[in-house]
Design an enzyme around this catalytic site. Structure first.
Site, PDB file in Angstrom:
ATOM      1  N   HIS A 257     -36.587  27.540  28.959  1.00 16.34           N
ATOM      2  CA  HIS A 257     -35.817  26.336  28.665  1.00 16.34           C
ATOM      3  C   HIS A 257     -36.641  25.471  27.735  1.00 16.34           C
ATOM      4  CE1 HIS A 257     -33.297  22.820  29.070  1.00 16.34           C
ATOM      5  NE2 HIS A 257     -32.444  23.530  29.765  1.00 16.34           N
ATOM      6  N   ASP A 308     -29.151  28.910  34.802  1.00 11.52           N
ATOM      7  CA  ASP A 308     -28.121  29.936  34.631  1.00 11.52           C
ATOM      8  C   ASP A 308     -28.415  31.218  35.401  1.00 11.52           C
ATOM      9  OD1 ASP A 308     -26.508  28.488  32.687  1.00 11.52           O
ATOM     10  OD2 ASP A 308     -28.186  28.778  31.317  1.00 11.52           O
TER      11      ASP A 308
END
Length: 371
Positions: A257, A308
């Site tokens: 990320h 996710d």
């Protein structure tokens, strides 16, 4: 003129909606761990829009407002029945349906505070109705109207399959909704703010945001994670599959990320939900496979799972169709989009950055007959 690819690290605005500081995510100063463990999604939506947690009376009123706004115009449902059901992705259907909602709202272009709040309620309440209605329409079933006495999370599952969910399933969806509600200036939120900064309407802002969320590098990642897990199929095959993919420099979805260097703080909540739900369903392979992949990618590449990765096995265990994972993300994230849209309207300035030109220069015009 200095440039930064992908605007990484560039501070584009000020905001009081959410923050990511030293790897800690907060909504209006409340830590994501406390909200995920204790808050209802409705409380979180109220917090994002009103800058404070509701008291009992305020929450009761807010729940009633959401419930009364959940019905989608019949004209929009009729249009959805005309979509090429066997070809269209649910995110494309959602994008189109949300845009169509504006046609049946006489206050769509009104920009006063009252009108915007009413539009916010409609969008928040009607997105789950649209997503679940599309799911049922493409199965040849009639849409199910929401129940006013169910929570937001429970209503989503009820409208999806016609059964009132058990407590574990309701809690899992509620927690997932809370975790996905907002995330500072992510791609879809930035898109929404750029759109409404032109003083376009809230429906346009949310439609634009849905378009951004649709991409596999944003909201579409969890669907890709589940596709990967399904392709692997068995825990024993995970190591060879992932190591081969890494050797071929194939991107493993659900890892890394841009703003978290020490791991996504939301991931641990979804990992635990995945463990619990796969135990209940008796399909622990999805969790075990995910943990194995997590270990390999972390050790080999130093990348940690993001929100996710484990959400894929959570949604699969709840019986949610894989291509509905990203629309469910939108059902949650619209709360954050709206919070940012309202904030943009409060102190608006057109968002218009510059670009460093890298094309040819000093070109001379060539008449048509000499080209």
């Amino acid at each position: 003129m200095s440039t930064t690819k992908g605007l990484e690290g560039v501070v584009a605005t000020t905001s009081g909606v959410s923050s990511i500081i030293d790897g800690v995510l907060t909504y209006h100063g409340y830590g994501i761990d406390d909200l995920a463990d204790y808050a209802s999604f409705e409380e979180v939506v109220y917090l994002l829009w009103n800058h404070k947690l509701p008291n009992k009376e305020e929450l009761s009123t807010f729940n009633k407002q959401l419930a009364s706004a959940a019905k989608v115009p019949d004209e929009v449902l009729d249009q959805m029945k005309m979509y090429p059901i066997d070809k269209v992705h649910p995110m494309a259907a959602l994008r189109t349906a949300v845009s169509a909602l504006a046609l049946y709202d006489e206050d769509a272009d009104e920009q006063d505070e009252t009108a915007n709040y009413q539009k916010a309620l409609k969008l928040q309440a009607q997105l789950p109705t649209i997503v679940t209605s599309f799911s049922r329409i493409r199965q040849g079933k009639d849409p199910i109207a929401p129940k006013e006495d169910l929570s937001f999370a429970a209503n989503f599952l009820y409208m999806l399959n016609g059964e009132i969910p058990d407590e574990v399933s309701e809690k899992a969806i509620n927690k997932a909704l809370v975790l996905h509600a907002d995330h500072e200036l992510n791609a879809s939120t930035f898109t929404a703010r750029v759109c409404v900064a032109t003083l376009s309407d809230m429906y346009s802002g949310v439609t634009a945001a849905i378009g951004a969320l649709k991409g596999p590098l944003h909201g579409g990642a969890n669907e890709r994670v589940m596709a990967m897990l399904s392709e692997i199929g068995q825990v024993e095959k995970a190591e060879s599959y992932i190591k081969d993919a890494l050797e071929r420099k194939v991107k493993i979805m659900g890892f890394g990320h841009r703003v978290y260097k020490d791991g996504d703080p939301r991931a641990k909540h979804l990992r635990e939900m995945s463990r619990q739900l796969t135990n209940i369903t008796g399909e622990t392979k999805w969790y075990d496979m995910s943990v194995k992949i997590d270990e390999i990618v972390t050790n080999e590449k130093g990348l940690l799972p993001n929100v996710d990765f484990y959400s894929a096995s959570v949604y699969h265990s709840l019986g949610i169709e894989h291509d509905l994972f990203t629309p469910l993300f939108a059902v949650s994230r619209v709360s954050g989009w709206i919070a940012h849209i309202l904030e943009q309207f409060e102190n608006n300035r057109l968002i218009r950055p510059r670009a460093e030109y890298t094309g040819p220069d000093h070109q001379n015009w060539v008449p048509m007959e000499k080209r």
